[in-house]
Write an enzyme that holds these catalytic residues in place. Structure first.
Site, PDB file in Angstrom:
ATOM      1  N   ALA A  71       0.849  -1.196   0.000  1.00  0.00           N
ATOM      2  CA  ALA A  71       0.000   0.000   0.000  1.00  0.00           C
ATOM      3  C   ALA A  71       0.884   1.245   0.000  1.00  0.00           C
ATOM      4  O   ALA A  71       1.804   1.334  -0.789  1.00  0.00           O
ATOM      5  CB  ALA A  71      -0.976  -0.034   1.165  1.00  0.00           C
ATOM      6  N   SER A  72       0.634   2.174   0.884  1.00  0.00           N
ATOM      7  CA  SER A  72       1.379   3.431   0.871  1.00  0.00           C
ATOM      8  C   SER A  72       2.737   3.358   1.552  1.00  0.00           C
ATOM      9  O   SER A  72       3.483   4.332   1.518  1.00  0.00           O
ATOM     10  CB  SER A  72       0.546   4.524   1.530  1.00  0.00           C
ATOM     11  OG  SER A  72      -0.502   4.901   0.666  1.00  0.00           O
ATOM     12  N   THR A  73       3.094   2.218   2.132  1.00  0.00           N
ATOM     13  CA  THR A  73       4.399   2.148   2.792  1.00  0.00           C
ATOM     14  C   THR A  73       5.547   2.291   1.808  1.00  0.00           C
ATOM     15  O   THR A  73       6.654   2.646   2.209  1.00  0.00           O
ATOM     16  CB  THR A  73       4.568   0.830   3.582  1.00  0.00           C
ATOM     17  OG1 THR A  73       4.473  -0.269   2.672  1.00  0.00           O
ATOM     18  CG2 THR A  73       3.532   0.704   4.676  1.00  0.00           C
ATOM     19  N   LYS A  75       6.017   4.568  -0.085  1.00  0.00           N
ATOM     20  CA  LYS A  75       6.388   5.982  -0.168  1.00  0.00           C
ATOM     21  C   LYS A  75       7.602   6.299   0.698  1.00  0.00           C
ATOM     22  O   LYS A  75       8.370   7.208   0.373  1.00  0.00           O
ATOM     23  CB  LYS A  75       5.209   6.865   0.225  1.00  0.00           C
ATOM     24  CG  LYS A  75       4.093   6.810  -0.790  1.00  0.00           C
ATOM     25  CD  LYS A  75       2.925   7.637  -0.346  1.00  0.00           C
ATOM     26  CE  LYS A  75       1.795   7.461  -1.339  1.00  0.00           C
ATOM     27  NZ  LYS A  75       0.517   7.370  -0.716  1.00  0.00           N
TER      28      LYS A  75
END
Length: 145
Positions: A71-73, A75
């Site tokens: 997911a957004s990890t 980033k």
């Protein structure tokens, strides 16, 4: 700490469930209080490679041993890659909005690292990835990933 070492350590933990094959893993059920305080479900795994032996501490070993979409990890390491490669100068550099209207209004404006992370502005991180390129991004990952 050397940024490349930190990135290697981060990607090692993200991509390497082999850490669970180690005999000496310290379970830390008391860390549940941190998740409870923020009404969150999750796990944490810390690998301390300092010294002559590697120490592994974990909360919720069963969950930590499951694979999930990042997911957004992603980033976090992509931000470090972009900073290290000189694609991003600092947290205040402005990335002009690309003009594409998105459903989430905070995406429809210029961003800096702080706002891009806060608003999960995918278009900023896509720009980083494109500027870095796959070949250069692979230099930050452990071999065979």
């Amino acid at each position: 700490m050397n940024i490349k070492f930190f990135i290697f350590l981060l990607t090692f933990v993200i991509f390497s469930p082999d850490v669970f094959t180690q005999e000496k893993i310290s379970d830390n059920p008391e860390w549940q209080a941190f998740f409870d305080k923020h009404q969150a479900t999750g796990t944490i795994l810390i690998v301390d490679g300092r010294g002559s032996t590697e120490k592994v501490s974990v909360y919720d070993r069963v969950r930590a041993n499951q694979r999930y979409s990042p997911a957004s990890t992603y980033k976090i390491p992509h931000t470090l890659f972009a900073l290290d490669a000189g694609i991003v100068k600092d947290a205040f550099q402005v990335f002009p909005w690309d003009g594409v209207k998105r459903d989430y209004e905070p995406h429809n404006q210029d961003q800096n690292l702080r706002s891009a992370m806060r608003h999960s502005a995918l278009w900023v991180y896509e720009r980083f990835a494109k500027a870095l390129g796959e070949k250069n991004a692979r230099r930050y990952l452990p071999p065979n990933q």
